[in-house]
Design an enzyme around this catalytic site. Structure first.
Site, mmCIF file in Angstrom:
data_model
loop_
_atom_site.group_PDB
_atom_site.id
_atom_site.type_symbol
_atom_site.label_atom_id
_atom_site.label_comp_id
_atom_site.label_asym_id
_atom_site.label_seq_id
_atom_site.Cartn_x
_atom_site.Cartn_y
_atom_site.Cartn_z
ATOM 1 N N ARG A 1 21.354 5.884 10.119
ATOM 2 C CA ARG A 1 19.974 5.832 10.639
ATOM 3 C C ARG A 1 19.550 4.381 10.853
ATOM 4 O O ARG A 1 18.839 4.077 11.813
ATOM 5 C CB ARG A 1 19.030 6.563 9.682
ATOM 6 C CG ARG A 1 19.451 8.029 9.602
ATOM 7 C CD ARG A 1 18.421 9.036 9.218
ATOM 8 N NE ARG A 1 19.086 10.351 9.290
ATOM 9 C CZ ARG A 1 18.977 11.317 8.396
ATOM 10 N NH1 ARG A 1 18.170 11.177 7.370
ATOM 11 N NH2 ARG A 1 19.630 12.450 8.536
ATOM 12 N N GLU B 1 19.640 24.339 -2.000
ATOM 13 C CA GLU B 1 19.472 24.106 -0.557
ATOM 14 C C GLU B 1 20.643 24.652 0.258
ATOM 15 O O GLU B 1 21.648 23.966 0.453
ATOM 16 C CB GLU B 1 19.305 22.596 -0.284
ATOM 17 C CG GLU B 1 19.131 22.304 1.214
ATOM 18 C CD GLU B 1 18.944 20.836 1.551
ATOM 19 O OE1 GLU B 1 19.166 19.978 0.676
ATOM 20 O OE2 GLU B 1 18.579 20.550 2.713
ATOM 21 N N LYS C 1 15.263 25.591 -1.205
ATOM 22 C CA LYS C 1 15.029 24.680 -0.070
ATOM 23 C C LYS C 1 15.810 25.193 1.137
ATOM 24 O O LYS C 1 16.960 24.807 1.359
ATOM 25 C CB LYS C 1 15.460 23.257 -0.449
ATOM 26 C CG LYS C 1 15.370 22.249 0.683
ATOM 27 C CD LYS C 1 15.432 20.814 0.179
ATOM 28 C CE LYS C 1 15.495 19.841 1.347
ATOM 29 N NZ LYS C 1 15.276 18.459 0.961
ATOM 30 N N SER D 1 13.548 19.817 6.967
ATOM 31 C CA SER D 1 13.102 19.747 8.368
ATOM 32 C C SER D 1 14.267 19.900 9.341
ATOM 33 O O SER D 1 14.070 20.404 10.449
ATOM 34 C CB SER D 1 12.305 18.472 8.636
ATOM 35 O OG SER D 1 13.031 17.305 8.367
ATOM 36 N N GLY D 2 15.438 19.442 8.978
ATOM 37 C CA GLY D 2 16.652 19.776 9.718
ATOM 38 C C GLY D 2 16.798 19.186 11.108
ATOM 39 O O GLY D 2 17.635 19.637 11.873
ATOM 40 N N GLY D 3 15.960 18.191 11.455
ATOM 41 C CA GLY D 3 16.059 17.600 12.783
ATOM 42 C C GLY D 3 14.915 18.002 13.703
ATOM 43 O O GLY D 3 14.873 17.600 14.865
ATOM 44 N N ARG E 1 13.646 13.499 7.292
ATOM 45 C CA ARG E 1 13.361 12.909 8.610
ATOM 46 C C ARG E 1 11.942 13.196 9.088
ATOM 47 O O ARG E 1 11.295 12.318 9.661
ATOM 48 C CB ARG E 1 14.383 13.429 9.634
ATOM 49 C CG ARG E 1 15.727 12.771 9.518
ATOM 50 C CD ARG E 1 16.794 13.556 10.235
ATOM 51 N NE ARG E 1 17.139 14.790 9.531
ATOM 52 C CZ ARG E 1 18.035 15.679 9.953
ATOM 53 N NH1 ARG E 1 18.665 15.472 11.098
ATOM 54 N NH2 ARG E 1 18.310 16.761 9.251
HETATM 55 P P1 13P Z 1 15.671 16.751 6.575
HETATM 56 O O1 13P Z 1 14.252 17.126 6.273
HETATM 57 O O2 13P Z 1 15.822 15.464 7.336
HETATM 58 O O3 13P Z 1 16.461 17.887 7.143
HETATM 59 O O4 13P Z 1 16.350 16.434 5.178
HETATM 60 C C1 13P Z 1 16.120 17.283 4.126
HETATM 61 C C2 13P Z 1 17.187 17.090 3.147
HETATM 62 O O5 13P Z 1 16.946 16.688 2.029
HETATM 63 C C3 13P Z 1 18.564 17.413 3.536
HETATM 64 O O6 13P Z 1 19.352 17.591 2.386
#
Ligand code: 13P
Length: 340
Positions: free
Chosen positions: A33, A177, A219, A261-263, A294
């Site tokens: 990043r 998660e 999560k 959030s996943g992108g 993110r």
């Molecule tokens: P994002 O919200 O960027 O997807 O990251 C969450 C996270 O902790 C991924 O393991």
């Protein structure tokens, strides 16, 4: 393990419309990043970036817990204060990422298995002594031609459950998660099917491994069409579909669901979380919260850009996204907030 303490910590993490801030990018991910913005990829820049985040004025109004990475949990502010003390002094609960990454799964092209169980009991003991009160493990499931396989779903769910049991034994709340990825052309319906299957398998494994559901946080991904799918459903359709899927597969004993959030963009992630809470909050057994990386950090990272002089503006951007998500937890987020 003290069960009641685990339960109290899990409840505290999703109380008062707050949520989690994931700042646990591994060094390779953080460097990627930084590289995209031309920020030097060094330990010093990673430290400065994380100090900018945790010293954001007002952070604890919106954030109940932050997820750290092994490098970060051992670092200090410029003035010598350990990060973990600075965080705890704000009333924010420190957590730690404990998986060692998603690796190619043998015999299963295009699929990953998350590693990190070997030696985990000892690592958890050390993190608890350092002050961490919860931990995170991320499994990734891709949707594509013939995938996910049964083997990938079962193996990742088994690992998540063994990690969660070890966390609770150590006195840490597990953040479980299982992420169904957004990449691909798949439809919303396909994401629903895979997410339901994954969650049902995860909870069956958690039961087998005797994990106390009241002392954990889930999560998951939101149920979304693939990024390359031509049909992109509305915010309300995504909210309805996601809640329907969770109601089928997540036991009511779980105190909180904190989405990744996943992108998704920060705005979309807030709007979708908001729609879920606006439409369903009073009827749901668990809190619907956030655990974004993110979707909270990205605008701040772009403004910060590695420069000390940008710290204050970056912190305002970070606070803004955290505050939008706090509003979304209550169904009170709207477009006007983005114009402030
Ligand atoms: P994002 O919200 O960027 O997807 O990251 C969450 C996270 O902790 C991924 O393991």
């Amino acid at each position: 393990m003290n069960k009641q303490e685990l339960i109290n910590t899990a409840k505290t993490l999703v109380r008062d419309n707050k949520g989690l801030l994931a700042m646990d990018e591994s060094n390779p991910t953080c460097n990627k990043r930084f590289a995209a913005l031309g920020i030097p990829q060094t330990i010093d820049f990673r430290r400065s970036y994380r100090e900018m985040i945790i010293t954001t004025p007002g952070l604890s109004e919106c954030i109940s817990g932050v997820i750290l990475y092994d490098e970060t949990i051992r670092q200090q502010k410029k003035d010598g204060t350990p990060f973990i003390k600075a965080i705890t002094d704000l009333g924010i609960i420190p957590g730690i990422k404990v998986d060692t990454g998603a690796k190619d799964m043998a015999g299963h092209r295009g699929e990953k298995i998350t590693e990190g169980l070997d030696g985990l009991r000892d690592r958890l003991r050390e993190y608890l002594q350092m002050g961490a009160r919860f931990a995170k493990w991320r499994a990734v499931i891709a949707i594509g031609n013939g995938i996910p396989s049964r083997a990938c779903i079962e193996a990742n769910s088994h690992a998540l459950a063994r990690y969660a049991a070890l966390c609770q034994e150590a006195g840490l709340v597990p953040i479980v998660e299982p992420e169904v990825l957004m990449d691909g052309k798949h439809s919303l319906e396909q994401c629903f099917e895979v997410t339901e299957d994954v969650l049902r398998t995860v909870f069956s494994q958690l039961y087998l491994q005797r994990v106390t559901l009241e002392g954990m946080i889930l999560k998951p991904n939101m149920v979304l069409p693939g990024l390359a799918c031509p049909k992109q459903e509305t915010i309300e359709e995504v909210a309805d579909t996601t809640v329907e899927c969770l109601l089928r597969a997540v036991p009511a004993a779980v105190p909180g669901i904190a989405f990744l959030s996943g992108g998704q963009s920060g705005e979309l992630a807030s709007a979708r979380l908001n729609a879920m809470n606006e439409r369903f909050k009073s009827r749901l057994p668990w809190a619907l919260a956030f655990s974004f990386a993110r979707a909270i950090q990205q605008p701040a990272l772009e403004i910060w850009h590695g420069e000390e002089t940008n710290v204050s503006a970056a912190q305002q951007a970070l606070y803004h996204r955290a505050n939008c998500n706090r509003a979304a937890r209550n169904g009170k987020y709207n477009d006007e907030m983005e114009k402030e």
